[in-house]
Design a protein around this motif. Structure first.
Motif, PDB file in Angstrom:
ATOM      1  N   SER A 255    -120.901  11.444   0.534  1.00  0.00           N
ATOM      2  CA  SER A 255    -120.115  11.245   1.498  1.00  0.00           C
ATOM      3  C   SER A 255    -119.133  10.197   1.125  1.00  0.00           C
ATOM      4  O   SER A 255    -119.410   9.022   0.459  1.00  0.00           O
ATOM      5  CB  SER A 255    -121.075  10.501   2.838  1.00  0.00           C
ATOM      6  OG  SER A 255    -120.090  10.243   3.636  1.00  0.00           O
ATOM      7  N   LEU A 256    -117.742  10.406   1.153  1.00  0.00           N
ATOM      8  CA  LEU A 256    -116.807   9.606   1.027  1.00  0.00           C
ATOM      9  C   LEU A 256    -116.225   9.096   2.097  1.00  0.00           C
ATOM     10  O   LEU A 256    -115.862   9.560   3.042  1.00  0.00           O
ATOM     11  CB  LEU A 256    -115.572  10.282   0.071  1.00  0.00           C
ATOM     12  CG  LEU A 256    -115.903  10.965  -1.253  1.00  0.00           C
ATOM     13  CD1 LEU A 256    -114.905  11.523  -1.767  1.00  0.00           C
ATOM     14  CD2 LEU A 256    -116.373   9.797  -2.309  1.00  0.00           C
ATOM     15  N   ASN A 257    -116.095   7.759   2.315  1.00  0.00           N
ATOM     16  CA  ASN A 257    -115.720   7.003   3.376  1.00  0.00           C
ATOM     17  C   ASN A 257    -114.274   6.268   3.240  1.00  0.00           C
ATOM     18  O   ASN A 257    -113.954   5.473   2.508  1.00  0.00           O
ATOM     19  CB  ASN A 257    -116.555   5.942   3.902  1.00  0.00           C
ATOM     20  CG  ASN A 257    -118.224   6.523   4.127  1.00  0.00           C
ATOM     21  OD1 ASN A 257    -118.154   6.662   5.377  1.00  0.00           O
ATOM     22  ND2 ASN A 257    -118.769   6.555   3.065  1.00  0.00           N
ATOM     23  N   ALA A 258    -113.235   6.551   4.140  1.00  0.00           N
ATOM     24  CA  ALA A 258    -111.955   5.608   4.183  1.00  0.00           C
ATOM     25  C   ALA A 258    -112.455   4.374   5.185  1.00  0.00           C
ATOM     26  O   ALA A 258    -112.708   4.671   6.270  1.00  0.00           O
ATOM     27  CB  ALA A 258    -111.001   6.651   4.860  1.00  0.00           C
ATOM     28  N   ILE A 259    -112.540   3.352   4.661  1.00  0.00           N
ATOM     29  CA  ILE A 259    -112.619   2.021   5.339  1.00  0.00           C
ATOM     30  C   ILE A 259    -111.551   1.534   6.244  1.00  0.00           C
ATOM     31  O   ILE A 259    -110.533   1.010   5.844  1.00  0.00           O
ATOM     32  CB  ILE A 259    -113.274   1.102   4.503  1.00  0.00           C
ATOM     33  CG1 ILE A 259    -114.280   1.296   3.599  1.00  0.00           C
ATOM     34  CG2 ILE A 259    -113.783  -0.130   5.449  1.00  0.00           C
ATOM     35  CD1 ILE A 259    -115.678   1.701   4.580  1.00  0.00           C
ATOM     36  N   PHE A 268    -108.343  -3.805  11.382  1.00  0.00           N
ATOM     37  CA  PHE A 268    -108.154  -2.430  11.326  1.00  0.00           C
ATOM     38  C   PHE A 268    -107.051  -2.190  10.777  1.00  0.00           C
ATOM     39  O   PHE A 268    -106.051  -2.716  10.737  1.00  0.00           O
ATOM     40  CB  PHE A 268    -108.004  -1.849  12.871  1.00  0.00           C
ATOM     41  CG  PHE A 268    -108.263  -0.497  13.088  1.00  0.00           C
ATOM     42  CD1 PHE A 268    -109.293  -0.081  13.184  1.00  0.00           C
ATOM     43  CD2 PHE A 268    -107.136   0.451  13.001  1.00  0.00           C
ATOM     44  CE1 PHE A 268    -109.725   1.550  13.166  1.00  0.00           C
ATOM     45  CE2 PHE A 268    -107.213   1.952  13.002  1.00  0.00           C
ATOM     46  CZ  PHE A 268    -108.543   2.323  13.320  1.00  0.00           C
ATOM     47  N   SER A 269    -107.052  -0.877   9.936  1.00  0.00           N
ATOM     48  CA  SER A 269    -105.936  -0.559   9.130  1.00  0.00           C
ATOM     49  C   SER A 269    -104.627  -0.182  10.068  1.00  0.00           C
ATOM     50  O   SER A 269    -104.821   0.198  11.121  1.00  0.00           O
ATOM     51  CB  SER A 269    -106.226   0.920   8.503  1.00  0.00           C
ATOM     52  OG  SER A 269    -105.228   1.692   7.977  1.00  0.00           O
ATOM     53  N   THR A 270    -103.560  -0.820   9.321  1.00  0.00           N
ATOM     54  CA  THR A 270    -102.191  -0.790   9.861  1.00  0.00           C
ATOM     55  C   THR A 270    -101.676   0.927   9.998  1.00  0.00           C
ATOM     56  O   THR A 270    -100.637   1.027  10.531  1.00  0.00           O
ATOM     57  CB  THR A 270    -101.291  -1.615   9.498  1.00  0.00           C
ATOM     58  OG1 THR A 270    -101.194  -1.506   7.789  1.00  0.00           O
ATOM     59  CG2 THR A 270    -101.935  -2.848   9.598  1.00  0.00           C
ATOM     60  N   ASN A 271    -102.295   1.437   8.801  1.00  0.00           N
ATOM     61  CA  ASN A 271    -101.621   3.053   8.620  1.00  0.00           C
ATOM     62  C   ASN A 271    -102.830   3.812   8.082  1.00  0.00           C
ATOM     63  O   ASN A 271    -102.936   4.381   7.084  1.00  0.00           O
ATOM     64  CB  ASN A 271    -100.596   3.009   7.278  1.00  0.00           C
ATOM     65  CG  ASN A 271    -100.167   4.182   7.475  1.00  0.00           C
ATOM     66  OD1 ASN A 271    -100.162   5.216   7.942  1.00  0.00           O
ATOM     67  ND2 ASN A 271     -98.660   4.158   6.783  1.00  0.00           N
ATOM     68  N   PRO A 272    -103.839   4.102   9.261  1.00  0.00           N
ATOM     69  CA  PRO A 272    -105.074   4.833   8.893  1.00  0.00           C
ATOM     70  C   PRO A 272    -104.666   6.274   8.382  1.00  0.00           C
ATOM     71  O   PRO A 272    -105.258   6.849   7.212  1.00  0.00           O
ATOM     72  CB  PRO A 272    -105.761   5.083  10.181  1.00  0.00           C
ATOM     73  CG  PRO A 272    -104.766   4.385  11.209  1.00  0.00           C
ATOM     74  CD  PRO A 272    -103.721   3.700  10.484  1.00  0.00           C
ATOM     75  N   SER A 273    -103.750   6.880   8.980  1.00  0.00           N
ATOM     76  CA  SER A 273    -103.353   8.101   8.334  1.00  0.00           C
ATOM     77  C   SER A 273    -102.973   8.360   6.691  1.00  0.00           C
ATOM     78  O   SER A 273    -103.303   9.219   6.296  1.00  0.00           O
ATOM     79  CB  SER A 273    -102.230   8.997   9.078  1.00  0.00           C
ATOM     80  OG  SER A 273    -102.577   8.981  10.459  1.00  0.00           O
ATOM     81  N   LYS A 274    -102.330   7.424   6.406  1.00  0.00           N
ATOM     82  CA  LYS A 274    -102.018   7.195   4.935  1.00  0.00           C
ATOM     83  C   LYS A 274    -103.277   7.015   4.122  1.00  0.00           C
ATOM     84  O   LYS A 274    -103.374   7.712   3.014  1.00  0.00           O
ATOM     85  CB  LYS A 274    -101.074   6.043   4.715  1.00  0.00           C
ATOM     86  CG  LYS A 274    -100.494   5.738   3.308  1.00  0.00           C
ATOM     87  CD  LYS A 274     -99.565   4.690   3.192  1.00  0.00           C
ATOM     88  CE  LYS A 274     -99.369   4.430   1.823  1.00  0.00           C
ATOM     89  NZ  LYS A 274    -100.339   3.895   0.920  1.00  0.00           N
ATOM     90  N   GLU A 278    -104.720   9.680   1.382  1.00  0.00           N
ATOM     91  CA  GLU A 278    -104.876   9.161   0.070  1.00  0.00           C
ATOM     92  C   GLU A 278    -106.253   9.764  -0.310  1.00  0.00           C
ATOM     93  O   GLU A 278    -106.605  10.223  -1.676  1.00  0.00           O
ATOM     94  CB  GLU A 278    -104.603   7.814  -0.144  1.00  0.00           C
ATOM     95  CG  GLU A 278    -103.267   7.445  -0.095  1.00  0.00           C
ATOM     96  CD  GLU A 278    -102.890   5.751  -0.162  1.00  0.00           C
ATOM     97  OE1 GLU A 278    -104.047   5.167  -0.184  1.00  0.00           O
ATOM     98  OE2 GLU A 278    -101.747   5.481  -0.286  1.00  0.00           O
ATOM     99  N   LEU A 279    -107.257   9.379   0.415  1.00  0.00           N
ATOM    100  CA  LEU A 279    -108.679   9.946   0.366  1.00  0.00           C
ATOM    101  C   LEU A 279    -108.891  11.393  -0.163  1.00  0.00           C
ATOM    102  O   LEU A 279    -109.493  11.625  -0.749  1.00  0.00           O
ATOM    103  CB  LEU A 279    -109.627   9.541   1.174  1.00  0.00           C
ATOM    104  CG  LEU A 279    -111.207   9.706   0.885  1.00  0.00           C
ATOM    105  CD1 LEU A 279    -111.625   9.021  -0.314  1.00  0.00           C
ATOM    106  CD2 LEU A 279    -111.971   9.228   2.071  1.00  0.00           C
ATOM    107  N   ILE A 280    -108.089  12.187   0.903  1.00  0.00           N
ATOM    108  CA  ILE A 280    -108.178  13.555   0.650  1.00  0.00           C
ATOM    109  C   ILE A 280    -107.733  13.963  -0.619  1.00  0.00           C
ATOM    110  O   ILE A 280    -108.211  15.002  -1.373  1.00  0.00           O
ATOM    111  CB  ILE A 280    -107.453  14.267   1.729  1.00  0.00           C
ATOM    112  CG1 ILE A 280    -108.138  14.179   3.006  1.00  0.00           C
ATOM    113  CG2 ILE A 280    -107.136  15.722   1.441  1.00  0.00           C
ATOM    114  CD1 ILE A 280    -107.209  14.534   4.260  1.00  0.00           C
TER     115      ILE A 280
END
Length: 288
Positions: A255-259, A268-274, A278-280
């Protein structure tokens, strides 16, 4: 003995009931995502796409990237959906649908979760990547299966004794990732951690809007737990079920997690989509 129609449920076209997939629709490497819309975010990187199917929240694209056949499946949120996806995907490769019997020769699949998560340790940066070395389930899914010789009993026992939450009807279970698959996805961009899988998003993760959680010290208890050199790092809602069912069914999983959030600092992330994109891209580059 053949599996009864009530146990192995097939659609009229011979596809498995919930996923709406035929055995030939699935690759040996499978990326799971929670959000159905994220399936396209993964498959847009494929060189070719040969399968696009969906039913309810379960959407699947199968294609080829740099000569490697890959499937991406949306699971929706929660380990209840993981139970459906993993049992049905396993049936696609390890059950003969014509005879409705288990195949003598089993196939091992590689599952890679690309998901989002919230950290509970203050030093874990928002927008970083974390690989779940161990997953702890605070839900009830794996208690419906015999997990005695497959789970990380030492870790689970240590956590059970520390939390002492049995009176709250919470008995944690713990499973480890596949070591070889983790090596494939590792780099200096990845932090390893111990991930808690929760039964919900609000009360089960210590959030309060109008209802107060029963466990007032939820975060503090998890944050201060330590087993040998391992601390609990983050919270999400699928990984423990993924690791548990993969182990029981003979598959490999990580399991890979984008924090995206840090619950300790309130960030909280200011640009979660980015960050997710990047993780994808990172994952696809490593596996292809």
């Amino acid at each position: 003995m053949p599996l009864a129609a009530s146990e192995l449920i097939l659609n009229k076209d011979g596809s498995i009931y919930h996923l709406n997939l035929l055995p030939e629709d699935i690759a040996d490497t499978i990326i799971t995502v929670g959000d159905p819309d994220r399936v396209n975010d993964v498959s847009k990187h494929f060189d070719t796409i040969e399968v696009k199917k969906g039913k309810r929240e379960f959407h699947t694209h199968t294609g080829v990237l740099k000569g490697k056949r890959i499937s991406v499946i949306s699971t929706g949120i929660g380990t209840d959906n993981i139970d459906i996806v993993f049992n049905e995907v396993d049936a696609l490769v390890n059950v003969d649908f014509n005879s409705r019997t288990e195949k003598a020769k089993k196939k091992t699949l590689n599952f890679i979760r690309i998901g989002t998560s919230g950290a509970i340790q203050p030093d874990i940066k928002v927008d970083s990547f974390l690989l779940s070395e161990t997953a702890i389930g605070l839900d009830g899914l794996m208690h419906f299966y015999d997990i005695t010789d497959k789970q990380n009993n030492v870790f689970a026992t240590s956590l059970i004794n520390y939390l002492d939450w049995q009176s709250k009807n919470i008995t944690p279970y713990a499973f480890d990732c596949d070591i070889e698959l983790a090596k494939t996805l590792n780099s200096n961009r990845i932090r390893f951690g111990a991930t808690v899988t929760n039964a919900g998003f609000y009360g089960p993760q210590g959030r309060s809007i109008r209802l107060s959680p029963k466990l007032a010290d939820f975060h503090q208890k998890l944050k201060t737990f330590k087993h040998q050199d391992t601390q609990i790092t983050n919270l999400e809602m699928e990984t423990a079920g993924i690791y548990g069912l993969a182990k029981l069914l003979g598959h490999r999983a990580i399991s890979l997690n984008a924090i995206l959030a840090n619950r300790a600092t309130g960030d909280f992330s200011t640009n979660p989509s980015k960050t997710i994109e990047e993780l994808i891209s990172y994952c696809l580059e490593k596996i292809s």
